[in-house]
Design a protein around this motif. Sequence first.
Motif, short mmCIF file in Angstrom:
data_model
loop_
_atom_site.label_atom_id
_atom_site.label_comp_id
_atom_site.label_asym_id
_atom_site.label_seq_id
_atom_site.Cartn_x
_atom_site.Cartn_y
_atom_site.Cartn_z
N ARG A 59 38.52 50.02 20.72
CA ARG A 59 39.21 48.93 21.41
C ARG A 59 38.17 47.89 21.81
N TYR A 60 38.59 46.64 21.86
CA TYR A 60 37.72 45.55 22.32
C TYR A 60 38.07 45.29 23.78
N HIS A 61 37.09 45.45 24.68
CA HIS A 61 37.31 45.35 26.12
C HIS A 61 36.87 43.97 26.63
N ILE A 62 37.78 43.27 27.30
CA ILE A 62 37.43 42.04 27.99
C ILE A 62 37.70 42.28 29.47
N VAL A 63 36.63 42.22 30.27
CA VAL A 63 36.71 42.57 31.68
C VAL A 63 36.59 41.29 32.52
N VAL A 64 37.59 41.06 33.36
CA VAL A 64 37.60 39.90 34.24
C VAL A 64 36.95 40.30 35.56
N THR A 65 35.93 39.55 35.96
CA THR A 65 35.23 39.83 37.21
C THR A 65 34.75 38.52 37.81
N ARG A 66 34.63 38.48 39.12
CA ARG A 66 34.23 37.24 39.79
C ARG A 66 32.84 36.77 39.36
N ASP A 67 31.94 37.70 39.08
CA ASP A 67 30.57 37.33 38.70
C ASP A 67 30.16 38.09 37.43
N LYS A 70 26.59 39.61 36.61
CA LYS A 70 26.10 40.85 37.23
C LYS A 70 26.26 42.07 36.34
N TYR A 71 27.05 41.93 35.27
CA TYR A 71 27.43 43.11 34.49
C TYR A 71 26.94 43.02 33.05
N THR A 72 26.45 44.13 32.58
CA THR A 72 26.16 44.28 31.15
C THR A 72 26.66 45.64 30.74
N PHE A 73 26.90 45.77 29.47
CA PHE A 73 27.36 47.04 28.94
C PHE A 73 26.81 47.14 27.53
N PRO A 74 26.34 48.31 27.12
CA PRO A 74 25.81 48.41 25.76
C PRO A 74 26.88 48.05 24.73
N PRO A 80 33.45 47.14 21.70
CA PRO A 80 32.71 46.10 22.43
C PRO A 80 33.27 45.88 23.84
N VAL A 81 32.38 45.48 24.75
CA VAL A 81 32.76 45.15 26.12
C VAL A 81 32.12 43.81 26.47
N VAL A 82 32.93 42.86 26.91
CA VAL A 82 32.41 41.58 27.37
C VAL A 82 32.98 41.31 28.77
N PHE A 83 32.23 40.55 29.56
CA PHE A 83 32.64 40.21 30.92
C PHE A 83 32.87 38.72 31.02
N VAL A 84 33.99 38.33 31.62
CA VAL A 84 34.36 36.92 31.78
C VAL A 84 34.78 36.69 33.22
N SER A 85 34.92 35.41 33.61
CA SER A 85 35.18 35.12 35.02
C SER A 85 36.63 34.81 35.36
#
Length: 171
Positions: A59-67, A70-74, A80-85
Amino acid sequence: MILTQIAACSENRIIGTQGGLPWELPEDMKFFRDTTKGHIMIMGRKTFDSFNGKALPNRYHIVVTRDPSKYTFPLTEKSPVVFVSSLEEAVEHARPLTAQWGEEVFIIGGGEIYKQAFVKNLTDKVYLTLIHREFPGDTHYPEIDESVFKLTERRDVSLPIPFSFLTYLKK
């Protein structure tokens, strides 16, 4: 692109307690696994944290977070994991990936992300497992506005506790 919320909630709209589920329903977990496999999932940071540091396979993970800085993931090719605001940024990030990961993009929680997706009129479809019992908890699923969504499918299950698989489509 079809934005689909997938959730399980109790009669009193509870979806979680202290970062976990207040019930164990193997059939619902199988439905979630089978439905989201090979697709993009959008979620809040607390929902992602509930995976105990592991991305869900295939699964392709898109994680919504305020900052997001601050986050990384291998990064892995299979999960895949990506962080967005913001939720809007998550949707825009997903759009060009649908050719590879499928037209249906799943919003998997938590409560605030579900609510935003309704308020911002982003949701096209809802898969809701409605558990016919009340549970204590600290995270709620919003009410589905039946002037906007129509119940198109229902399958009732009686064991281990009574619940229904419901499908709603935007009118």
